[in-house]
Design an enzyme around this catalytic site. Structure first.
Site, PDB file in Angstrom:
ATOM      1  CE1 TYR A  43      -2.987  -3.064   0.439  1.00  0.00           C
ATOM      2  CE2 TYR A  43      -3.392  -2.416   2.713  1.00  0.00           C
ATOM      3  CZ  TYR A  43      -3.617  -3.280   1.656  1.00  0.00           C
ATOM      4  OH  TYR A  43      -4.469  -4.335   1.818  1.00  0.00           O
ATOM      5  CG  LEU A 182     -18.630  -0.862   2.401  1.00  0.00           C
ATOM      6  CD1 LEU A 182     -18.559   0.644   2.611  1.00  0.00           C
ATOM      7  CD2 LEU A 182     -19.888  -1.432   3.046  1.00  0.00           C
ATOM      8  CG  ASN A 232     -17.598   2.758   7.059  1.00  0.00           C
ATOM      9  OD1 ASN A 232     -18.729   2.758   6.580  1.00  0.00           O
ATOM     10  ND2 ASN A 232     -16.519   2.986   6.335  1.00  0.00           N
TER      11      ASN A 232
END
Length: 267
Positions: A43, A182, A232
């Protein structure tokens, strides 16, 4: 069976590689109540995640920090070396959870897994985890390690429920960590999930996260920023009706947003 408990939900950070934005997101999430942050060498944001952990008004020992070894770094020597480089970038003396990111590229159970075992023995990480492993790959890895595998991280959401891997997690006693819970946003206009959201006076995103939280062993790690991070986290308190859960579980729509990479020895 392991007694390790992984806080739910966790914060996913994939794609959040701008330093200040990522650091602020992590700090906001921890201050909002999250106690589990997920990153990876791939990442390119471990330094920012570490900065966010440092900024938050939360003791380090309360936060589960997870990172992953890049598939190209999964040889014995590179695993050992780059795990310590990850610690340097994070500004930590250990990580709670260290993942094999994908069982591809340099991954070789005979080389990679002994390196992970040594990193546990040496205190670089508290626990071993894997990501994107199917049942066969997971069982092979578990047989080769003395340390228990405490998590398998895979794409999981109502349109990709991962029944077999959830059953494996339940039976083996590890967590199934649900990335893309999601479905990268592609699931949010689904008619059934939108209908259930309306019935519960909530959002489709909250329905997806509540569905995941209702499943044994599943820990979702949604991404987000600002108000979405807080929303969330607050979705953990949503309880879907038995009827809603049954309708989702009986739904035959399927969607995968991340292509699974093939293991080189199975090509």
């Amino acid at each position: 069976m392991t007694a390790f408990t992984l806080p739910s939900p966790g914060l996913g950070t994939s794609g959040n590689d701008e330093f200040e934005r990522c650091a602020e997101t992590v700090a906001t999430a921890l201050d909002a109540g999250y106690r589990h942050v997920d990153t990876a060498q791939m990442y390119d944001n471990e330094a920012a995640v570490g900065a966010g952990i440092e900024r938050a008004d939360v003791p380090r020992e309360e936060v589960v920090v997870a990172t992953k070894i890049h598939p190209d770094n999964l040889s014995y020597e590179a695993t050992r070396r780059t795990a310590r480089e990850s610690l340097d970038r994070l500004g930590l003396d250990r990580v709670d959870l260290l993942y094999v990111h994908w069982p591809i590229s340099a991954y070789d159970p005979a080389e990679t897994l002994p390196a992970f075992q040594e990193l546990v023995d040496e205190g670089v990480t508290d626990h071993v985890a894997v990501s994107n492993f199917d049942r066969e790959l997971f069982e092979t890895a578990a047989d080769r390690l003395d340390a228990p595998i405490v998590a398998n991280q895979v794409e999981c959401h109502p349109l990709l429920p991962q029944d077999d891997l959830r059953a494996l997690a339940r039976d083996h006693g590890h967590h199934l960590v649900a990335y893309s819970p999601l479905a990268g946003g592609e699931i949010l206009d689904d008619p059934l999930l939108s209908e259930i959201a309306t019935e519960h006076d909530t959002t489709t995103a909250a329905v997806c996260l509540a569905w995941a939280a209702s499943k044994d062993s599943v820990v979702p790690i949604p991404k987000g920023e600002g108000d979405h991070v807080r929303a969330n986290y607050e979705a953990r308190s949503l309880e879907l009706s038995d009827d809603a859960l049954a309708r989702i579980d009986g739904y035959d729509e399927r969607l995968r947003v991340v292509d699974p990479a093939p293991a080189p020895w199975n090509e």
